[in-house]
Design a protein around this motif. Structure first.
Motif, short mmCIF file in Angstrom:
data_model
loop_
_atom_site.label_atom_id
_atom_site.label_comp_id
_atom_site.label_asym_id
_atom_site.label_seq_id
_atom_site.Cartn_x
_atom_site.Cartn_y
_atom_site.Cartn_z
N PRO A 609 -8.13 42.93 53.60
CA PRO A 609 -9.09 43.94 54.07
C PRO A 609 -10.53 43.50 53.79
CG PRO A 609 -7.33 44.95 52.78
CD PRO A 609 -7.21 43.47 52.59
N ARG A 610 -11.46 43.97 54.63
CA ARG A 610 -12.85 43.53 54.53
C ARG A 610 -13.47 43.87 53.19
NH1 ARG A 610 -16.75 42.02 58.24
NH2 ARG A 610 -18.91 42.28 57.53
N CYS A 613 -12.47 41.40 50.68
CA CYS A 613 -13.09 40.10 50.93
C CYS A 613 -14.53 40.07 50.42
CB CYS A 613 -13.07 39.78 52.43
SG CYS A 613 -11.42 39.64 53.12
N GLU A 614 -15.28 41.15 50.67
CA GLU A 614 -16.67 41.21 50.21
C GLU A 614 -16.74 41.16 48.69
OE1 GLU A 614 -18.45 44.63 51.95
OE2 GLU A 614 -18.72 43.68 53.93
N LYS A 615 -15.85 41.91 48.04
CA LYS A 615 -15.85 41.89 46.58
C LYS A 615 -15.54 40.49 46.05
CE LYS A 615 -14.60 46.65 45.39
NZ LYS A 615 -13.59 47.52 44.74
N MET A 636 -5.30 41.72 42.55
CA MET A 636 -4.55 42.56 43.49
C MET A 636 -4.18 43.90 42.88
SD MET A 636 -4.14 40.93 46.41
CE MET A 636 -2.63 41.47 47.21
N GLU A 637 -3.98 43.91 41.55
CA GLU A 637 -3.53 45.14 40.89
C GLU A 637 -4.68 46.01 40.38
OE1 GLU A 637 -0.37 45.89 41.06
OE2 GLU A 637 0.00 43.96 42.06
N ASP A 638 -5.91 45.60 40.62
CA ASP A 638 -7.04 46.41 40.15
C ASP A 638 -6.99 47.79 40.80
OD1 ASP A 638 -7.76 44.20 38.80
OD2 ASP A 638 -9.70 43.91 39.79
N GLU A 643 -11.71 50.36 46.75
CA GLU A 643 -12.82 51.30 46.79
C GLU A 643 -14.10 50.59 47.21
OE1 GLU A 643 -13.27 53.34 43.14
OE2 GLU A 643 -11.19 54.10 43.10
N PRO A 644 -14.87 51.20 48.11
CA PRO A 644 -16.15 50.59 48.50
C PRO A 644 -17.04 50.39 47.29
CG PRO A 644 -15.58 52.40 49.97
CD PRO A 644 -14.62 52.46 48.82
N ALA A 645 -17.72 49.26 47.24
CA ALA A 645 -18.57 48.96 46.09
C ALA A 645 -20.00 48.74 46.54
CB ALA A 645 -18.06 47.72 45.37
N ASN A 646 -20.93 49.14 45.69
CA ASN A 646 -22.35 48.86 45.94
C ASN A 646 -22.65 47.48 45.39
OD1 ASN A 646 -25.09 48.85 46.30
ND2 ASN A 646 -25.53 50.31 44.66
N LEU A 647 -22.65 46.48 46.26
CA LEU A 647 -22.83 45.10 45.83
C LEU A 647 -24.28 44.68 45.95
CD1 LEU A 647 -19.66 43.54 47.50
CD2 LEU A 647 -19.94 44.43 45.20
N GLY A 648 -25.15 45.45 45.33
CA GLY A 648 -26.57 45.11 45.36
C GLY A 648 -26.90 44.00 44.39
N PHE A 649 -28.03 43.37 44.57
CA PHE A 649 -28.52 42.33 43.66
C PHE A 649 -29.64 42.89 42.82
CE2 PHE A 649 -26.13 38.78 44.55
CZ PHE A 649 -26.10 38.43 45.89
#
Length: 806
Positions: A609-610, A613-615, A636-638, A643-649
């Motif tokens: 899932p996208r 992949c982003e995480k 995989m077991e997390d 859950e969508p994550a805020n992947l800010g820098f």
């Protein structure tokens, strides 16, 4: 005398468990101890230690817990002339000297509820409980031993031990060495069951090295010291093949092969760990001037030393510096107040900070050491015993992978850790958090090198870490002898201003502008937006030598006169400057993570899932799909994997440290194995989005990196982002914006040694001495406190500088 106390048969009256703390040396709420005339009352129910003198914290403990029975312990030192200090030993060699060899001890059982004294120790359950308390290690020694024991590891010889046919071993009371008649210091060969005496030890413990001789003859490498065996399974295990202390995970089974039930064993001799700690505590550091004269000690309020708890000088120097500031002394020194109500005062940070403040500032414990008797024909100078902040050290280090040990540590890292704990603790009104005096704001300015638009960000700090430029003085090219060529390297001196100029200078950063899309990069500069009351500065004198961060003795010239920081104040948004749009994705602070499209497509083609992949790309450097795939399989077991994550820098915490990027423990460990410390590794990984290879390059190009000392997720919310256009809803910034900003040096922490994890730390503090108008510099060298003669050289090589705003 009376024996009619009803509590002596209480079901709650029992001996302490093997690992239970027994506070039988000093009071948990002050530093009064068993050596005082009234002695110490040790609770026979929870083993809290309470003073029995004028403060009577033992009575307070009874009123709070209703534990009635106590064992009063009074101790007096046996008078022995002190000879010359022993030579430093390269290997462990300390006698198993008992407390009875050094002290005369008198004990008495009392009941606070029945108001009885001198209760017979033979009554009810008292015999077993009293004996166990007197035999138990003190809390301080127990913590030191546990800290050292964390270092023990098994080796191939203990893990692959093959034992001969079982046979019964003589009981320890009847056993003796197979080659001589020694009955102490016996080592049992775990391979064949041979009993051999150990090596002779400094101080009189006998040993003819027959255990070692047996090992050489029979090639049986592993032995256990019988006198160190305890019922909880701990013991001294030595591998002669490795020539190191080791751990045997199957010790109970290996002992059972020889008919020894470890559950029945009672420790009768000091362990190697205890003896090594004793050696550390006995070591004395020089307190002499350049011409060989010993510095004269100072006594009284604010001049109390701290005992070295075995490599705890890094902590002692920081505590002395902090409690020299009125913010800390006013917050924690309340000699007329009742101590905070706590059922477990030894486990309460507020209580222990007040205890240390009282110990350091009251002058109550700042007296010449009465145990030292000078020779009749000498003018020996008696320093003080010092107070031992073992309970505070335990609390501050609890759960921390470094400060929970007894190894030497970085004093600056300890300062940051302690300030964080103090900030998180409760501060009842009207008492203020003393760390507020250290807080201030730095403003970072980013300007696109192409379109010239700017972005400002404000971060809260409690210190700064300044780079010290390292410039070597060329060695004499005409040197011919080996000694001349091998002389110690010398470095050009720099000024504090030189270092601050570098710290606040413009630097180029490789970012893509979200406004004009230029890839030319940005210029970045950080200046003070506000100034603190107390400014802590860490001088970073490190460079990478043979892949290891090495401390270099570069002199930094710092004067006693006030120093102006006015030129380092930020002016904010200037006329004519244009701000970058708030939603511009510059790749800089506070912007959105953009995944690598090619790598993302590869992962999605595999069926992931996208969001996953982003995480994965965010965690592995955003380049390598194979590394991201491995990350996905490992997570995989997390629970939150989908859950969508805020992947800010680039969010910044309160210390001004970037939280962008990923610093996972495995990557930190990989860099640590190469010789970098954890804070530097964490910062490098954050700066390179978790890519270990890039992090290595970053570390070599940033040898003065201060490092990130703590990762606290909750601090992300406390980051302060601002532009000059919109900051009306922000909370007030810490510190003061007013000028002039003049600071004067008040304290320094100095370090001697090539590594911050070895050597010795001391503190020099500017103090007003009794009867003297002008401040003088005072040296705090663990328990020894003396007026310093000349500290100009020490100031040049200080590790931490504490300045106070005038």
């Amino acid at each position: 005398m009376s024996s009619s106390c009803k509590h002596v048969s209480s079901p709650e009256l029992r001996p302490p468990a093997p690992t239970q703390p027994v506070y039988r040396e000093d009071c948990t709420q002050c530093f009064d101890s068993v050596d005082d005339p009234s002695g110490l009352d040790v609770c026979l129910f929870c083993f809290n230690g309470g003073c029995a003198g004028d403060r009577n914290h033992a009575l307070l403990h009874f009123e709070g817990t209703k534990h009635p029975l106590v064992l009063n312990i009074k101790r007096t030192r046996k008078k022995v002339r002190r000879d010359e200090p022993p030579h430093k030993m390269s290997k462990l060699a300390i006698a198993a000297e008992t407390e009875a060899d050094r002290y005369d001890t008198v004990t008495e059982v009392k009941c606070y509820e029945c108001e009885l004294t001198d209760i017979p120790k033979s009554a009810g359950k008292l015999p077993e409980a009293v004996e166990a308390v007197l035999k138990a290690n003190t809390f301080a020694r127990q913590e030191e031993v546990k800290a050292w024991e964390q270092e023990m590891t098994p080796c191939e010889h203990t893990l692959c031990l093959e034992q001969h046919t079982a046979r019964q071993i003589e009981s320890q009371s009847l056993g003796h060495c197979s080659k001589c008649h020694l009955k102490d210091n016996l080592w049992l060969c775990l391979t064949c069951g041979n009993l051999g005496c150990g090596r002779a030890q400094f101080g009189g413990i006998g040993g003819n090295s027959h255990a070692l001789a047996h090992t050489d003859e029979a090639e049986h490498p592993v032995a256990v010291k019988l006198g160190s065996l305890t019922a909880d399974g701990t013991a001294d295990i030595y591998c002669y093949a490795c020539n190191e202390e080791r751990m045997d995970p199957d010790l109970p089974a290996h002992l059972a092969n020889w008919g020894i039930n470890i559950a029945d064993r009672q420790k009768t001799e000091k362990s190697l760990t205890e003896m090594q700690i004793e050696q550390n505590l006995r070591w004395e550091f020089s307190m002499t001037t350049e011409d060989g004269k010993e510095l004269r000690p100072i006594f009284g309020g604010e001049f109390t030393g701290l005992k070295n708890l075995g490599n705890s000088c890094y902590m002692n120097s920081v505590l002395q510096s902090l409690f020299s500031f009125p913010e800390f002394s006013a917050r924690y020194f309340h000699p007329k107040d009742t101590p905070p109500a706590s059922l477990a005062p030894a486990e309460d940070l507020e209580t222990q900070l007040r205890k240390v403040a009282d110990g350091l500032l009251s002058g109550r414990y700042s007296k010449p050491d009465s145990d030292v008797i000078a020779s009749e024909d000498s003018a020996e100078i008696r320093h003080q015993k010092g107070i031992a902040p073992a309970m505070l050290k335990h609390l501050v280090g609890r759960g921390h992978e470094e400060f929970s040990t007894i190894r030497q540590q970085d004093s600056f890292e300890f300062l940051l850790h302690l300030l964080q704990l103090v900030t998180r603790s409760q501060h009842p009104a009207p008492l203020q958090n003393p760390v507020n005096a250290f807080k201030f704001a730095m403003e970072q300015r980013l300007q696109c090198l192409s379109c010239k638009r700017v972005r400002y960000r404000t971060d809260e700090h409690e210190n700064i870490s300044i780079p010290v430029p390292i410039r070597r003085i060329p060695k004499d090219a005409t040197a011919t002898t080996t000694e001349d060529k091998a002389e110690k390297e010398e470095f050009e001196s720099v000024t504090l201003k030189n270092c601050l100029d570098i710290f606040t200078a413009d630097e180029k950063v490789e970012l893509t502008c979200g406004g004009c899309r230029s890839k030319d990069g940005f210029s970045k500069r950080s200046l003070f937006k506000t100034f603190p009351t107390v400014l802590a500065i860490n001088a970073r004198r490190f460079e990478i030598v043979n892949w290891l961060p090495t401390k270099q003795d570069v002199p930094v010239v710092v004067g006693d006169a006030p120093f102006s920081f006015d030129e380092y104040k930020s002016l904010g948004l200037r006329d004519g400057e244009e701000l970058l749009p708030d939603d511009a994705e510059t790749g800089a602070a506070g912007t959105k993570f953009v995944p690598n499209e090619a790598a993302l497509a590869s992962l999605e083609a595999m069926g992931f899932p996208r969001v996953r992949c982003e995480k994965a790309l965010h965690a592995t450097g955003n380049q390598d799909p194979e590394a991201a795939m491995n990350w996905l399989f490992a997570h995989m077991e997390d629970a939150d994997i989908d859950e969508p994550a805020n992947l800010g820098f680039g969010a910044a915490d309160k210390g001004g440290k970037s939280l962008g990027g990923i610093a996972n423990p495995a990557s930190i460990a990989e860099l640590a194995n190469m010789g970098f410390n954890a804070p530097q590794a964490r910062q490098a990984l954050q700066e390179t989005d978790g890519d270990v290879t890039r992090a290595i390059d970053w570390l070599f190009s940033h040898p003065d990196a201060p490092g990130v000392f703590e990762e606290a997720p909750e601090t992300i919310e406390s980051a302060v982002f601002s532009t000059a256009a919109s900051n009306s809803n922000e909370s007030p910034l810490p510190g003061s914006e007013t000028l002039p900003a003049n600071f004067q040096l008040q304290s320094i922490v100095c370090h001697k040694g090539s590594s911050i994890h070895a050597g010795h730390y001391v503190a020099f503090i500017r103090k007003v001495l009794p009867g003297v108008e002008e401040p003088s510099w005072v040296l705090y060298n663990d328990e020894k406190v003396a007026k310093a003669v000349d500290i100009d050289e020490m100031k040049k090589f200080a590790y931490i500088y504490f300045f106070r705003r005038m």
